[in-house]
Design a protein around this motif. Sequence first.
Motif, mmCIF file in Angstrom:
data_model
loop_
_atom_site.group_PDB
_atom_site.id
_atom_site.type_symbol
_atom_site.label_atom_id
_atom_site.label_comp_id
_atom_site.label_asym_id
_atom_site.label_seq_id
_atom_site.Cartn_x
_atom_site.Cartn_y
_atom_site.Cartn_z
ATOM 1 N N ASP A 164 22.954 17.974 -23.429
ATOM 2 C CA ASP A 164 24.081 17.113 -23.313
ATOM 3 C C ASP A 164 23.617 15.657 -22.901
ATOM 4 O O ASP A 164 22.589 15.314 -22.781
ATOM 5 C CB ASP A 164 24.829 17.800 -22.364
ATOM 6 N N ARG A 165 24.750 14.737 -23.333
ATOM 7 C CA ARG A 165 24.501 13.583 -22.884
ATOM 8 C C ARG A 165 24.058 13.204 -21.331
ATOM 9 O O ARG A 165 24.894 14.145 -20.766
ATOM 10 C CB ARG A 165 25.768 12.692 -22.967
ATOM 11 N N VAL A 166 23.091 12.459 -21.046
ATOM 12 C CA VAL A 166 22.639 12.391 -19.636
ATOM 13 C C VAL A 166 23.601 11.355 -18.859
ATOM 14 O O VAL A 166 23.557 10.187 -19.427
ATOM 15 C CB VAL A 166 21.248 12.084 -19.600
ATOM 16 N N ARG A 167 23.869 12.013 -17.735
ATOM 17 C CA ARG A 167 24.590 10.954 -16.786
ATOM 18 C C ARG A 167 23.505 10.486 -15.574
ATOM 19 O O ARG A 167 23.673 11.396 -14.725
ATOM 20 C CB ARG A 167 25.967 11.532 -16.276
ATOM 21 N N MET A 168 22.871 9.502 -15.860
ATOM 22 C CA MET A 168 21.819 9.083 -14.893
ATOM 23 C C MET A 168 22.430 8.955 -13.392
ATOM 24 O O MET A 168 21.802 9.350 -12.547
ATOM 25 C CB MET A 168 21.076 7.912 -15.566
ATOM 26 N N ASP A 169 23.532 8.399 -13.449
ATOM 27 C CA ASP A 169 24.195 8.172 -12.057
ATOM 28 C C ASP A 169 24.289 9.367 -11.479
ATOM 29 O O ASP A 169 24.237 9.424 -10.090
ATOM 30 C CB ASP A 169 25.712 7.265 -12.176
ATOM 31 N N ARG A 170 25.034 10.488 -12.014
ATOM 32 C CA ARG A 170 25.071 12.009 -11.308
ATOM 33 C C ARG A 170 23.752 12.273 -10.884
ATOM 34 O O ARG A 170 23.651 12.802 -9.733
ATOM 35 C CB ARG A 170 25.701 12.697 -12.557
ATOM 36 N N LEU A 171 22.772 12.429 -11.662
ATOM 37 C CA LEU A 171 21.587 12.998 -11.415
ATOM 38 C C LEU A 171 20.977 12.190 -10.093
ATOM 39 O O LEU A 171 20.378 12.837 -9.252
ATOM 40 C CB LEU A 171 20.542 12.646 -12.604
ATOM 41 N N GLU A 172 21.060 10.645 -10.190
ATOM 42 C CA GLU A 172 20.483 10.028 -9.028
ATOM 43 C C GLU A 172 21.418 10.467 -7.738
ATOM 44 O O GLU A 172 20.630 10.497 -6.542
ATOM 45 C CB GLU A 172 20.676 8.530 -9.217
ATOM 46 N N ALA A 173 22.557 10.571 -7.780
ATOM 47 C CA ALA A 173 23.434 11.064 -6.683
ATOM 48 C C ALA A 173 23.019 12.459 -6.088
ATOM 49 O O ALA A 173 23.009 12.573 -4.853
ATOM 50 C CB ALA A 173 25.023 11.013 -7.005
ATOM 51 N N ILE A 174 22.549 13.328 -7.291
ATOM 52 C CA ILE A 174 22.290 14.607 -6.550
ATOM 53 C C ILE A 174 20.850 14.676 -6.063
ATOM 54 O O ILE A 174 20.678 15.173 -4.881
ATOM 55 C CB ILE A 174 22.014 15.509 -7.849
ATOM 56 N N ALA A 175 20.108 13.622 -6.387
ATOM 57 C CA ALA A 175 18.775 13.279 -5.841
ATOM 58 C C ALA A 175 18.830 12.940 -4.329
ATOM 59 O O ALA A 175 18.394 13.244 -3.289
ATOM 60 C CB ALA A 175 17.555 12.655 -6.682
ATOM 61 N N VAL A 176 19.661 11.910 -4.150
ATOM 62 C CA VAL A 176 19.916 11.249 -2.810
ATOM 63 C C VAL A 176 20.521 12.366 -2.028
ATOM 64 O O VAL A 176 20.243 12.614 -0.681
ATOM 65 C CB VAL A 176 20.894 10.146 -2.948
ATOM 66 N N GLU A 177 21.651 13.075 -2.491
ATOM 67 C CA GLU A 177 22.308 14.143 -1.590
ATOM 68 C C GLU A 177 21.065 15.281 -1.213
ATOM 69 O O GLU A 177 20.979 15.732 -0.033
ATOM 70 C CB GLU A 177 23.400 14.917 -2.186
ATOM 71 N N SER A 178 20.404 15.544 -1.978
ATOM 72 C CA SER A 178 19.164 16.788 -1.659
ATOM 73 C C SER A 178 18.314 16.255 -0.702
ATOM 74 O O SER A 178 17.732 16.930 0.079
ATOM 75 C CB SER A 178 18.506 16.975 -3.069
ATOM 76 N N ALA A 179 17.753 14.849 -0.832
ATOM 77 C CA ALA A 179 16.741 14.236 -0.087
ATOM 78 C C ALA A 179 17.565 14.102 1.505
ATOM 79 O O ALA A 179 16.752 14.620 2.313
ATOM 80 C CB ALA A 179 16.404 12.908 -0.330
ATOM 81 N N GLU A 180 18.793 13.707 1.607
ATOM 82 C CA GLU A 180 19.609 13.719 3.056
ATOM 83 C C GLU A 180 19.491 15.246 3.457
ATOM 84 O O GLU A 180 19.389 15.280 4.767
ATOM 85 C CB GLU A 180 20.833 13.248 2.579
ATOM 86 N N GLN A 181 19.568 16.116 2.708
ATOM 87 C CA GLN A 181 20.032 17.414 3.275
ATOM 88 C C GLN A 181 18.592 18.004 3.660
ATOM 89 O O GLN A 181 18.451 18.973 4.557
ATOM 90 C CB GLN A 181 20.645 18.374 2.412
ATOM 91 N N THR A 182 17.454 17.848 3.005
ATOM 92 C CA THR A 182 16.217 18.700 3.117
ATOM 93 C C THR A 182 15.089 17.747 4.165
ATOM 94 O O THR A 182 14.175 18.318 4.277
ATOM 95 C CB THR A 182 15.576 18.718 1.938
ATOM 96 N N GLY A 183 15.674 16.953 4.793
ATOM 97 C CA GLY A 183 14.810 15.795 5.606
ATOM 98 C C GLY A 183 13.561 15.134 4.949
ATOM 99 O O GLY A 183 12.659 14.479 5.514
ATOM 100 N N ARG A 184 13.754 14.826 3.615
ATOM 101 C CA ARG A 184 12.768 13.732 2.866
ATOM 102 C C ARG A 184 13.070 12.521 3.399
ATOM 103 O O ARG A 184 14.267 12.185 3.683
ATOM 104 C CB ARG A 184 13.064 14.020 1.503
#
Length: 239
Positions: free
Chosen positions: A115-135
């Motif tokens: 599909d068409r890539v939504r970079m803003d959505r992927l970047e938000a997912i990466a930020v949220e995952s980093a916040e949750q995992t202690g990175r």
Amino acid sequence: MIRLHVPQPLSAGAAVLPTLDQSRYLTQVMRLKAGDDLLVFNGVDGEWRCSIAEALKKGVILRAGEQVRPRGAVPDVHLLIAVVKKAALEFAVEKATELGAARIGLVTTRRTQGDRVRMDRLEAIAVESAEQTGRLDVPGIDLPVKLEVVLDGWDAGRRLMFCDETGGAPAMQALAAAGAGPWAILIGPEGGFAPEERDRLRALPFTTAVSLGPRVLRADTAATAALTLWQAAVGDWER
């Protein structure tokens, strides 16, 4: 304790201004108020204990106190994944962040049908995952690039773990033999790599072709499995 990623420099006494959405999350979802503490990181200055100095209608102001953790070494592994369908790509980015990938690159191949890539959505997912995992960092995500262009500009000092659905050496065995150092992991699209792509990849001197087992895996599952194997064989899990 709540963790928040911010782009601003962090130092003792610094004022930190979360975004409006982050401020709403802190005050309306988590019900924090003036004087409450949280942890903040920016990918550069480590992790800091901050307190809410002011809670205003248009956002909150944080005040940095002490550094809790300095930024440490990040596993030097990149994930390169062919653009796939939205849900699968988002899952792969989330798990790659959780598993410690330093960077995520999107590639297009002969058989890419994503599909068409939504970079803003992927970047938000990466930020949220980093916040949750202690990175203490957030992996950068690169815009889609043709696979042949990526290979043309490859740094030969970085080994490439080519996850080949047609077969290769057992991953753990191949990784242990190749050893630690800078790596990247390449995951193909739903339809697999075209024969000419596979032939070129296998001919490159920095490529290690591996098998992820006897079953054909979805791209997002393969990315998770490959990063897990890399971390277990030559990554930072033993630390």
